[in-house]
Design a protein around this motif. Structure first.
Motif, PDB file in Angstrom:
ATOM      1  N   GLY A 231     119.461  77.524   8.825  1.00 51.82           N
ATOM      2  CA  GLY A 231     119.405  76.423   9.779  1.00 51.82           C
ATOM      3  C   GLY A 231     119.980  75.139   9.214  1.00 51.82           C
ATOM      4  N   CYS A 232     119.927  75.000   7.892  1.00 47.93           N
ATOM      5  CA  CYS A 232     120.429  73.752   7.305  1.00 47.93           C
ATOM      6  C   CYS A 232     120.929  73.946   5.878  1.00 47.93           C
TER       7      CYS A 232
ATOM      8  N   CYS B 238     114.622  72.643   7.249  1.00 50.70           N
ATOM      9  CA  CYS B 238     114.298  73.163   8.580  1.00 50.70           C
ATOM     10  C   CYS B 238     113.330  74.337   8.554  1.00 50.70           C
ATOM     11  N   GLY B 239     113.238  75.036   7.454  1.00 49.72           N
ATOM     12  CA  GLY B 239     112.276  76.130   7.349  1.00 49.72           C
ATOM     13  C   GLY B 239     112.685  77.445   7.978  1.00 49.72           C
TER      14      GLY B 239
ATOM     15  N   CYS C  17     114.637  79.579   6.970  1.00 50.31           N
ATOM     16  CA  CYS C  17     114.914  80.590   5.947  1.00 50.31           C
ATOM     17  C   CYS C  17     113.661  80.969   5.153  1.00 50.31           C
TER      18      CYS C  17
ATOM     19  N   CYS D  76     116.912  79.226   1.148  1.00 52.31           N
ATOM     20  CA  CYS D  76     118.272  78.675   1.108  1.00 52.31           C
ATOM     21  C   CYS D  76     118.500  77.793  -0.102  1.00 52.31           C
TER      22      CYS D  76
END
Ligand code: FES
Ligand code: FES
Lengths: 155, 713
Positions: A36-37, A42-43, A45, A57
């Motif tokens: 996601g980032c 963002c969580g 992963c 990540c």
């Protein structure tokens, strides 16, 4: 190097600079953990390492060699969904579903540590997980629901 | 009519059917196939275009197949991006077919299999596609009854259908037993559909049909797809918007093992087998970029609003003729308020960034990508590679949301271009930074409002001028004799496009804030003031419902706690929002504590999902209302990271209460957008009632409250 993911052992050659997220997704085909980032904000992963929610990540694959890793694919046992997975379905706690695996893994990590979290504890523990579709209230409800149904025994 | 909601241009491709009639059975096997012809031109415009295929109807919006085993498959060009139409459309079909929802599969948004569709936006799926599918499913049911009547040689009126079976006295037969051995094809445009007050499946909270795949991580989003021999790809981005490539030095990148560099005009990219090698290759490329002289002085976010006002795009102006005389109205007014409101650019920030997988086989191109406009992306690809559209297939897996942000096909073209050179399938996933920079934004805008009221609380004059943020929701729903409403697009310094509730959010913020300013000027209760000037029954109903639930009459703002409300109409939905905020002293931190939303969009299809959509809209609205803003300077985005661009998180979420008004007598409208529009003004009004500070820019409190109270007029 050896990775232990969802109780399976994998022997791999992995470059020392590679992040766990991409090794899981591209080398092991476990695409449930999402990008996601790529920056830990963002969580999407999130995986459990030694039971603790961790942003894959920004975690070097090498650094977690040999440690028990649980991804969203490893939460259901023998075809039985984890109570939190059940609760997400019951509470309609998703729209596009892209944040869902990261949310569930984060929530599962929380329940493991704290089987009966309060609303405030849930929000605090999951502040790092973004749901852009805005299903937050339902996610909180789902975590509480899972805590109730599992009677605090799960995970 | 002011209608400038969509900024992208959809140049419709000359459509041709790739499938001939006989192909359907080759493709799908025998059974029953129904085509739905459009019943009215508006729907045709929405969802389809004239077909050139032989033997097929000219305009088709969907088709349905019941296989020889009784498996029901519905084909529609709509896309699922989290708005839950895969479930709600299946509900509509299940209802009419009298079959279990689990027996129905939807094939969506695959240009090789589904009919042309203009795109999934504007909250149009529920009002247009659902009734169409309903009609088609009803026709299928009637056809099955005909088949059964023939089989049993009985009067069709004596046959009933339930649970996927047809029954006559003590005999019963499944769909599959009737369609077995058949090759029946039918085009329908009319069929007896079930009225909303008789719905048993639609109108109930059926769980999301893909929920299990989502919670187990098995659903494959575009970014999760893998093709044999697939490589990963990425594009080298220019140093700034509109910069041109002056020179490229690939000497260090090219020798990296397993890397291929692709350079074609201004397009530079790389492919590699893994993400780390790919990143190294892109980093090793040395490019020089020159600023485009045409864009030599690019404004920054600081001077944005003056720029928007001074750079009109003359061709894109909409004015409704002045009604009455604003001048006269103002003259007769006892109170006059004039103010300027602004909204910033914001980013959609879908959690799944743009992604595409492209594969060439013998000159034909297949692309999987998350887009809300698959057929538009097909055209873009055909054009980019100068190949006929019939050689391009675009498939859209259910996507990690869009919010109006995934209407374009850049990433599809990038993946296809790289795959072409690589001679292998290529997957491109945009980084979060690319998503924040190279996608497009919700337009920024400036809105000037002037209103006058009489002593008794009636509005005597209303003037509303919107620069650039869009014309949707610009008309006031209040009764005003003298009014003038204008929209003027500007030469936007950033690429801008659709967004959930796009212009209506800005226009409602300005209008509903200004309504409050007028009420405050008169010392009148804001609810009373609105009701006094409102004849629209549906809007009155939601306003009263929200106020009742919120217990508006019991609220009393104090410096640390404020209460505000707002209402509006957009895309056939009526919404009223009441908000309670707390202000912590002395840091001026504002928190939204409680929001009551009353919403009415005709007959409710799925109450639980509708509630989820309303809540989602409100929560997304919190970001744009409170803290989201794109900052830019000199052709660069300054905050292209989640750490710097704040989106709503768990701690921002207030207590949410949703009141749904079910009007079974009215057609259903979409709900993905409208609930967002009341949030910002309701919160702004609440802040004002607590503190006396009127905030006229979105986002309102990126850094907490401004220290000094601003003048209120
Ligand atoms: S992808 Fe890891 S935190 Fe966002
Ligand atoms: S459900 Fe879409 S991001 Fe959470």
């Amino acid at each position: 190097m050896e990775l232990v993911v969802n109780q399976k052992h994998y022997r791999l050659e992995v470059h020392a600079d590679r992040m766990l997220l991409w090794v899981l997704r591209d080398d092991l085909g476990l695409t449930g953990s999402k990008y996601g980032c790529g920056e830990g904000h963002c969580g999407a992963c999130t995986v459990l390492i030694d039971g603790a929610p961790t942003r894959s990540c920004v975690t070097l694959a090498n650094s977690v060699a040999g440690k028990p890793i649980t991804t969203i694919e490893g939460l259901a046992q023998n075809g039985h969904l984890h109570p939190l997975q059940e609760a997400f379905i019951q509470a309609d706690a998703m729209q596009c579903g892209y944040c869902t695996p990261g949310m569930i893994v984060s929530g599962a990590g929380l329940l493991k540590k704290n089987p009966h979290p309060t609303q405030a504890e849930i929000k605090e523990a999951m502040e790092g997980n973004v749901c852009r579709c805005g299903t937050y209230p339902r996610i909180v409800a789902a975590v509480q629901m899972a805590a109730r149904t599992a009677g605090g025994q799960h995970a | 009519m002011l209608e400038v909601e969509r900024y992208e241009l959809f140049a419709g491709p000359a459509y041709h059917f790739d499938l001939e009639r006989r192909d359907f059975f080759k493709l799908l096997g025998g059974g029953l196939v129904l085509f739905l012809a459009f019943d009215h031109p508006a729907a045709a415009q929405e969802s389809g275009r004239g077909g050139r295929g032989q033997g097929l109807p000219q305009t088709i919006s969907a088709w349905l197949h019941i296989s020889e085993l009784g498996i029901v498959t519905v084909f529609t060009g709509k896309t699922e991006v989290g708005q839950n139409i895969r479930t709600s459309l299946a509900q509509a079909v299940a209802e009419e077919l009298r079959a279990p929802i689990a027996s129905i599969t939807l094939v969506m948004a695959d240009t090789g299999l589904t009919p042309y569709d203009m795109g999934t936006f504007g909250s149009r799926t529920t009002p247009t596609m659902a009734p169409q599918l309903r009609k088609m499913a009803a026709a299928a049911r009637e056809t099955l009854i005909d088949l059964a009547a023939e089989k049993w040689k009985v009067d069709r009126a004596s046959i009933t259908v339930a649970d996927g079976r047809l029954k006559y006295s003590d005999q019963s037969v499944s769909f599959g037993e009737l369609t077995h051995g058949q090759q029946l094809m039918k085009t329908v445009d009319e069929a007896p559909v079930t009225p909303a007050n008789k719905w048993t499946v639609a109108g109930t909270s059926v769980p999301k049909t893909t929920a299990r795949d989502m919670v187990t991580g098995t659903h494959r989003f575009t970014s999760d797809l893998v093709r044999p021999n697939m490589l990963l790809g990425r594009v080298l981005r220019p140093s700034a918007f509109n910069a041109k490539l002056a020179s490229l030095d690939a000497k260090e990148a090219e020798p990296i093992k397993n890397v291929k560099i692709v350079h074609d005009g201004d397009f530079v990219g790389a492919v590699a087998p893994d993400e780390l090698t790919l990143a190294k290759a892109i980093d090793a490329l040395k490019a020089e970029w020159t600023a485009d002289p045409q864009h030599s002085s690019q404004p920054s976010s600081k001077d944005l609003f003056a720029y928007l006002k001074s750079h009109p795009e003359e061709s894109r102006q909409r004015t409704t003729p002045e009604q009455g005389s604003v001048e006269q109205g103002l003259k007769s007014s006892d109170f006059i308020r004039e103010a300027t409101y602004t909204v910033s650019y914001i980013a959609h920030t879908p959690l799944e960034p743009r992604a595409a997988v492209a594969e060439w086989t013998e000159g034909k191109l297949t692309v999987w990508t998350g887009t809300q406009v698959p057929f538009g992306v097909r055209s873009e690809l055909a054009e980019a590679f100068s190949i006929p559209e019939s050689n391009v297939r675009v498939i859209v897996p259910d996507t990690g949301s869009g919010y109006g942000g995934k209407h374009s096909g850049e990433v599809a073209i990038e993946a296809a271009r790289l795959a072409k050179s690589a001679g292998q399938p290529v997957k491109v996933i945009w980084t979060r930074e690319e998503e924040f920079t190279w996608a497009y934004f919700r337009p920024a805008g400036v809105i000037e409002v002037r209103g006058g009221t009489l002593k008794d609380g009636r509005i005597a004059a209303w003037e509303f001028h919107n620069y650039n943020s869009g014309g949707s929701g610009i008309e006031t729903p209040y009764d005003v004799q003298n009014k003038k409403v204008e929209f003027q697009a500007s030469a936007s310094p950033l690429r801008q496009g659709s967004y959930r509730g796009l212009a209506a959010t800005a226009n409602h913020f300005a209008r509903e804030s200004h309504m409050d300013e007028l009420a405050a000027a008169m010392g009148m209760d804001p609810l009373e003031f609105r009701l006094k000037n409102l004849k629209n029954e549906r809007l009155r109903a939601v306003l009263q419902a929200a106020a009742a639930k919120f217990e508006w009459d019991k609220t009393k703002s104090i410096p640390t706690r404020g209460f505000g409300l707002a209402c509006g109409v957009e895309k056939g939905g009526y919404v009223a929002t009441c908000a309670e905020v707390s202000i912590s002293q002395p840091d001026g931190k504002v928190k939204i504590e409680r929001v009551v939303t009353a919403f009415e969009c005709g007959a409710i299809v799925n109450p639980e999902h509708l509630k989820n959509q309303v809540e989602g809209g409100v929560i997304m609205g919190i970001g744009g209302a409170m803290f989201e803003a794109i900052e830019f300077d000199d052709g660069r985005i300054l905050n292209p990271h989640l750490a710097k661009y704040r989106v709503p998180r768990f701690s921002d979420i207030p207590v949410l209460e949703t009141v749904l008004l079910n009007r079974k007598d009215l057609p259903s409208a979409g709900a993905g957008e409208t609930p967002i529009v009341g949030l910002a003004p309701a919160v702004g009004n609440a802040i004002f009632h607590a503190t006396g500070i009127r905030i006229r820019s979105l986002p309102m409190v990126p850094q907490g409250l401004p220290n000094q109270p601003q003048p209120t007029a």
